[in-house]
Design a protein around this motif. Structure first.
Motif, PDB file in Angstrom:
ATOM      1  N   LEU A   1      23.445  16.384  21.520  1.00  0.00           N
ATOM      2  CA  LEU A   1      22.785  16.296  22.961  1.00  0.00           C
ATOM      3  C   LEU A   1      23.606  17.909  23.497  1.00  0.00           C
ATOM      4  CD1 LEU A   1      24.253  13.681  24.317  1.00  0.00           C
ATOM      5  CD2 LEU A   1      21.557  13.623  23.899  1.00  0.00           C
ATOM      6  N   THR A   2      24.299  18.191  23.169  1.00  0.00           N
ATOM      7  CA  THR A   2      24.583  19.588  23.897  1.00  0.00           C
ATOM      8  C   THR A   2      23.673  20.402  23.448  1.00  0.00           C
ATOM      9  OG1 THR A   2      26.610  20.099  22.246  1.00  0.00           O
ATOM     10  CG2 THR A   2      26.477  19.514  24.858  1.00  0.00           C
ATOM     11  N   ARG A   3      23.371  20.415  21.556  1.00  0.00           N
ATOM     12  CA  ARG A   3      22.295  21.652  20.750  1.00  0.00           C
ATOM     13  C   ARG A   3      20.989  21.685  21.426  1.00  0.00           C
ATOM     14  NH1 ARG A   3      25.359  19.648  16.245  1.00  0.00           N
ATOM     15  NH2 ARG A   3      22.762  18.340  15.619  1.00  0.00           N
TER      16      ARG A   3
ATOM     17  N   ARG B   1      23.420   9.630  13.500  1.00  0.00           N
ATOM     18  CA  ARG B   1      22.493  10.693  12.553  1.00  0.00           C
ATOM     19  C   ARG B   1      21.045  10.274  13.024  1.00  0.00           C
ATOM     20  NH1 ARG B   1      25.703  14.049   9.210  1.00  0.00           N
ATOM     21  NH2 ARG B   1      27.509  13.184   8.604  1.00  0.00           N
ATOM     22  N   LEU B   2      20.964  10.124  13.486  1.00  0.00           N
ATOM     23  CA  LEU B   2      19.142  10.168  14.252  1.00  0.00           C
ATOM     24  C   LEU B   2      19.539  10.909  15.540  1.00  0.00           C
ATOM     25  CD1 LEU B   2      18.386   6.107  13.289  1.00  0.00           C
ATOM     26  CD2 LEU B   2      18.048   7.936  11.654  1.00  0.00           C
ATOM     27  N   GLY B   3      20.717  11.567  15.835  1.00  0.00           N
ATOM     28  CA  GLY B   3      19.769  11.854  17.284  1.00  0.00           C
ATOM     29  C   GLY B   3      20.675  11.456  18.362  1.00  0.00           C
ATOM     30  N   VAL B   4      21.623  11.198  18.015  1.00  0.00           N
ATOM     31  CA  VAL B   4      22.331  10.634  19.145  1.00  0.00           C
ATOM     32  C   VAL B   4      23.799  10.774  19.743  1.00  0.00           C
ATOM     33  CG1 VAL B   4      21.101   7.953  19.664  1.00  0.00           C
ATOM     34  CG2 VAL B   4      23.592   8.727  18.342  1.00  0.00           C
TER      35      VAL B   4
ATOM     36  N   TYR C   1      17.472  26.014  26.863  1.00  0.00           N
ATOM     37  CA  TYR C   1      17.900  27.189  27.704  1.00  0.00           C
ATOM     38  C   TYR C   1      17.266  28.592  27.886  1.00  0.00           C
ATOM     39  CZ  TYR C   1      21.187  24.461  31.229  1.00  0.00           C
ATOM     40  OH  TYR C   1      21.718  23.611  31.749  1.00  0.00           O
ATOM     41  N   HIS C   2      17.411  28.765  26.040  1.00  0.00           N
ATOM     42  CA  HIS C   2      16.750  29.471  25.926  1.00  0.00           C
ATOM     43  C   HIS C   2      15.135  29.385  26.075  1.00  0.00           C
ATOM     44  CE1 HIS C   2      19.982  29.999  22.639  1.00  0.00           C
ATOM     45  NE2 HIS C   2      21.010  30.761  23.617  1.00  0.00           N
ATOM     46  N   ARG C   3      14.876  28.358  25.267  1.00  0.00           N
ATOM     47  CA  ARG C   3      13.159  28.179  25.639  1.00  0.00           C
ATOM     48  C   ARG C   3      13.179  28.808  27.318  1.00  0.00           C
ATOM     49  NH1 ARG C   3      13.928  23.957  21.677  1.00  0.00           N
ATOM     50  NH2 ARG C   3      13.665  22.361  24.086  1.00  0.00           N
ATOM     51  N   ALA C   4      13.951  28.310  28.031  1.00  0.00           N
ATOM     52  CA  ALA C   4      13.397  28.811  29.906  1.00  0.00           C
ATOM     53  C   ALA C   4      13.747  30.270  29.902  1.00  0.00           C
ATOM     54  CB  ALA C   4      14.441  27.393  30.545  1.00  0.00           C
ATOM     55  N   ASP C   5      13.568  31.287  29.009  1.00  0.00           N
ATOM     56  CA  ASP C   5      13.673  32.315  28.896  1.00  0.00           C
ATOM     57  C   ASP C   5      14.870  32.573  29.969  1.00  0.00           C
ATOM     58  OD1 ASP C   5      12.843  34.719  28.459  1.00  0.00           O
ATOM     59  OD2 ASP C   5      11.903  35.781  29.855  1.00  0.00           O
ATOM     60  N   ILE C   6      16.606  32.410  29.518  1.00  0.00           N
ATOM     61  CA  ILE C   6      17.363  32.152  30.651  1.00  0.00           C
ATOM     62  C   ILE C   6      18.661  33.570  29.402  1.00  0.00           C
ATOM     63  CG2 ILE C   6      19.363  31.605  31.857  1.00  0.00           C
ATOM     64  CD1 ILE C   6      17.953  28.838  32.027  1.00  0.00           C
ATOM     65  N   ASP C   7      18.814  34.439  30.411  1.00  0.00           N
ATOM     66  CA  ASP C   7      19.967  35.568  30.305  1.00  0.00           C
ATOM     67  C   ASP C   7      20.434  34.522  29.079  1.00  0.00           C
ATOM     68  OD1 ASP C   7      22.011  37.398  29.334  1.00  0.00           O
ATOM     69  OD2 ASP C   7      20.329  38.814  30.104  1.00  0.00           O
ATOM     70  N   GLU C   8      21.296  35.033  27.939  1.00  0.00           N
ATOM     71  CA  GLU C   8      22.505  34.188  27.244  1.00  0.00           C
ATOM     72  C   GLU C   8      23.197  34.599  28.104  1.00  0.00           C
ATOM     73  OE1 GLU C   8      24.615  32.764  23.715  1.00  0.00           O
ATOM     74  OE2 GLU C   8      22.427  32.933  24.163  1.00  0.00           O
ATOM     75  N   SER C   9      23.691  35.670  28.595  1.00  0.00           N
ATOM     76  CA  SER C   9      24.859  35.065  29.389  1.00  0.00           C
ATOM     77  C   SER C   9      25.339  35.075  30.964  1.00  0.00           C
ATOM     78  CB  SER C   9      25.462  37.831  30.475  1.00  0.00           C
ATOM     79  OG  SER C   9      23.969  37.459  30.594  1.00  0.00           O
ATOM     80  N   LEU C  10      24.232  34.607  31.299  1.00  0.00           N
ATOM     81  CA  LEU C  10      24.395  33.406  32.232  1.00  0.00           C
ATOM     82  C   LEU C  10      24.149  32.163  31.271  1.00  0.00           C
ATOM     83  CD1 LEU C  10      21.278  34.455  33.782  1.00  0.00           C
ATOM     84  CD2 LEU C  10      23.989  35.596  34.367  1.00  0.00           C
ATOM     85  N   ILE C  11      23.683  32.066  30.581  1.00  0.00           N
ATOM     86  CA  ILE C  11      24.712  30.682  29.884  1.00  0.00           C
ATOM     87  C   ILE C  11      26.531  30.487  29.196  1.00  0.00           C
ATOM     88  CG2 ILE C  11      23.337  28.740  28.531  1.00  0.00           C
ATOM     89  CD1 ILE C  11      21.198  30.194  27.749  1.00  0.00           C
TER      90      ILE C  11
ATOM     91  N   LEU D   1      25.737  22.981  36.859  1.00  0.00           N
ATOM     92  CA  LEU D   1      26.579  22.384  35.888  1.00  0.00           C
ATOM     93  C   LEU D   1      25.472  21.490  35.314  1.00  0.00           C
ATOM     94  CD1 LEU D   1      29.388  22.273  38.369  1.00  0.00           C
ATOM     95  CD2 LEU D   1      28.766  24.269  37.168  1.00  0.00           C
ATOM     96  N   THR D   2      26.254  21.412  33.884  1.00  0.00           N
ATOM     97  CA  THR D   2      25.035  20.051  32.830  1.00  0.00           C
ATOM     98  C   THR D   2      26.030  19.911  32.608  1.00  0.00           C
ATOM     99  OG1 THR D   2      23.179  21.419  33.087  1.00  0.00           O
ATOM    100  CG2 THR D   2      23.051  20.143  31.784  1.00  0.00           C
ATOM    101  N   GLN D   3      26.326  18.868  32.703  1.00  0.00           N
ATOM    102  CA  GLN D   3      26.592  17.413  31.658  1.00  0.00           C
ATOM    103  C   GLN D   3      26.112  16.528  30.265  1.00  0.00           C
ATOM    104  OE1 GLN D   3      30.307  18.236  31.820  1.00  0.00           O
ATOM    105  NE2 GLN D   3      31.420  17.099  30.268  1.00  0.00           N
ATOM    106  N   ALA D   4      26.677  16.566  29.488  1.00  0.00           N
ATOM    107  CA  ALA D   4      25.757  15.493  28.029  1.00  0.00           C
ATOM    108  C   ALA D   4      26.785  14.108  28.005  1.00  0.00           C
ATOM    109  CB  ALA D   4      25.303  16.486  26.894  1.00  0.00           C
ATOM    110  N   TRP D   5      25.902  12.641  28.117  1.00  0.00           N
ATOM    111  CA  TRP D   5      26.880  12.194  27.226  1.00  0.00           C
ATOM    112  C   TRP D   5      26.215  11.037  26.390  1.00  0.00           C
ATOM    113  CZ3 TRP D   5      31.450  12.468  29.610  1.00  0.00           C
ATOM    114  CH2 TRP D   5      32.322  12.807  31.012  1.00  0.00           C
ATOM    115  N   SER D   6      26.755  10.837  25.593  1.00  0.00           N
ATOM    116  CA  SER D   6      26.335   9.903  24.819  1.00  0.00           C
ATOM    117  C   SER D   6      26.520   7.718  24.908  1.00  0.00           C
ATOM    118  CB  SER D   6      25.850   9.792  23.230  1.00  0.00           C
ATOM    119  OG  SER D   6      25.935   9.010  22.505  1.00  0.00           O
TER     120      SER D   6
END
Length: 289
Positions: free
Chosen positions: A140-142, A132-135, A148-158, A186-191
């Protein structure tokens, strides 16, 4: 004082997320058979967190555990063997779903009730824990999507949760692919900050096998989960990993094993503190297309 063992009894509404609430504890002396269980007395926050059906499962488990302890007390009066350390280890190993037990841990006490008193005073965290504290992986994926959005990458490419196919038979669902006919990242998230990491360990190995085949030069492609758009993947594609780092020794052991896999695949590993670098890297690679 004698050496006792204890385990925290946890309730997981959805074991896949790793979020849990402490429901109670068990403590005992495996030599003398002095075992006791205790449930949290304040359950208001537990009821807000866990559905009734899940709490019923946890309650039934506690009742059965108490019945087993009582039955063995009766057997001991007739010369039977006490419940030993292997019994608690087996409970920890076998219960990996809605109800889980923390690894058996030694504690010094004069009796089981005193051991539980110490556990409730100094060990049990009430009741919604670190995820609940963010782990959690979801967090991570959110965060990655926001980056990615802040990096100004077109939504269609994400591409979120795209299917990566390697060779004729290997496939894996990645968390993100940045692609437009050709995948650039390619990006993967792991907790690694979870109560149970057996599933994470197996998932990292399965992911690692698929990426290793890709790195070895097997033909690979990424298919968007929504519109079935296909992009090719080069063997040298940029590979990023975002983690919630471990905090306990057990979590550290799984993480160290995963680190070897990350290193062998030339993956760049980031914590949430520098996750912005993932988006910046993707933006730079897209500019080179």
């Amino acid at each position: 004082m004698s050496r006792y063992l204890y385990s925290i009894i946890r309730c997981l509404p959805d074991p896949r997320t790793g979020e849990f609430v402490n429901y109670g504890a068990i403590a005992g002396d495996p030599v003398t058979g002095d075992w006791e269980i205790r449930q949290l007395s304040k359950t208001d926050r537990i009821r807000k967190f866990a559905p009734v059906a899940v709490l019923e499962i946890a309650g039934s488990f506690m009742l059965q555990l108490g019945a087993d302890i009582d039955a063995h007390r009766a057997l001991m009066e007739e010369g039977g063997e006490p419940l030993g350390e292997e019994w608690l280890q087996r409970l920890h190993h076998d219960h990996r779903n809605v109800v889980q037990l923390s690894p058996p841990t030694p504690i010094l006490a004069d009796n089981a009730r005193e051991a539980l008193e110490r556990v409730f005073q100094h060990v049990i965290i009430d009741p919604v824990t670190q995820p609940r504290l963010g782990v959690t992986k979801d967090v991570l994926t959110r965060r990655l999507r926001d980056v990615y959005h802040r990096a100004d990458i077109d939504e269609s490419l994400i591409h979120h949760r795209p299917h990566v196919f390697v060779g004729a038979h290997v496939n894996y669902t990645m968390d993100f692919a940045i692609a437009n006919g050709r995948a650039v990242q390619l990006t993967q998230a792991w907790s690694f900050r979870r109560s149970s990491l057996d599933g994470v360990s197996m998932q990292v190995k399965a992911w690692g096998y698929a990426i290793d085949r890709l790195r070895q030069g097997d033909e690979a492609r990424v298919i968007d989960s929504n519109n079935q758009r296909v992009s090719t993947i080069d063997r040298n594609v940029d590979l990023q990993v975002v983690i919630a780092p471990p905090e306990t020794s057990a979590q550290e052991h799984v993480f160290e094993e995963a680190q070897e896999i990350f290193a062998s695949l030339a993956a760049q590993v980031h914590s949430l503190d520098d996750v912005e670098a993932v988006g910046a890297r993707a933006e730079m690679l897209l500019r080179r297309l």
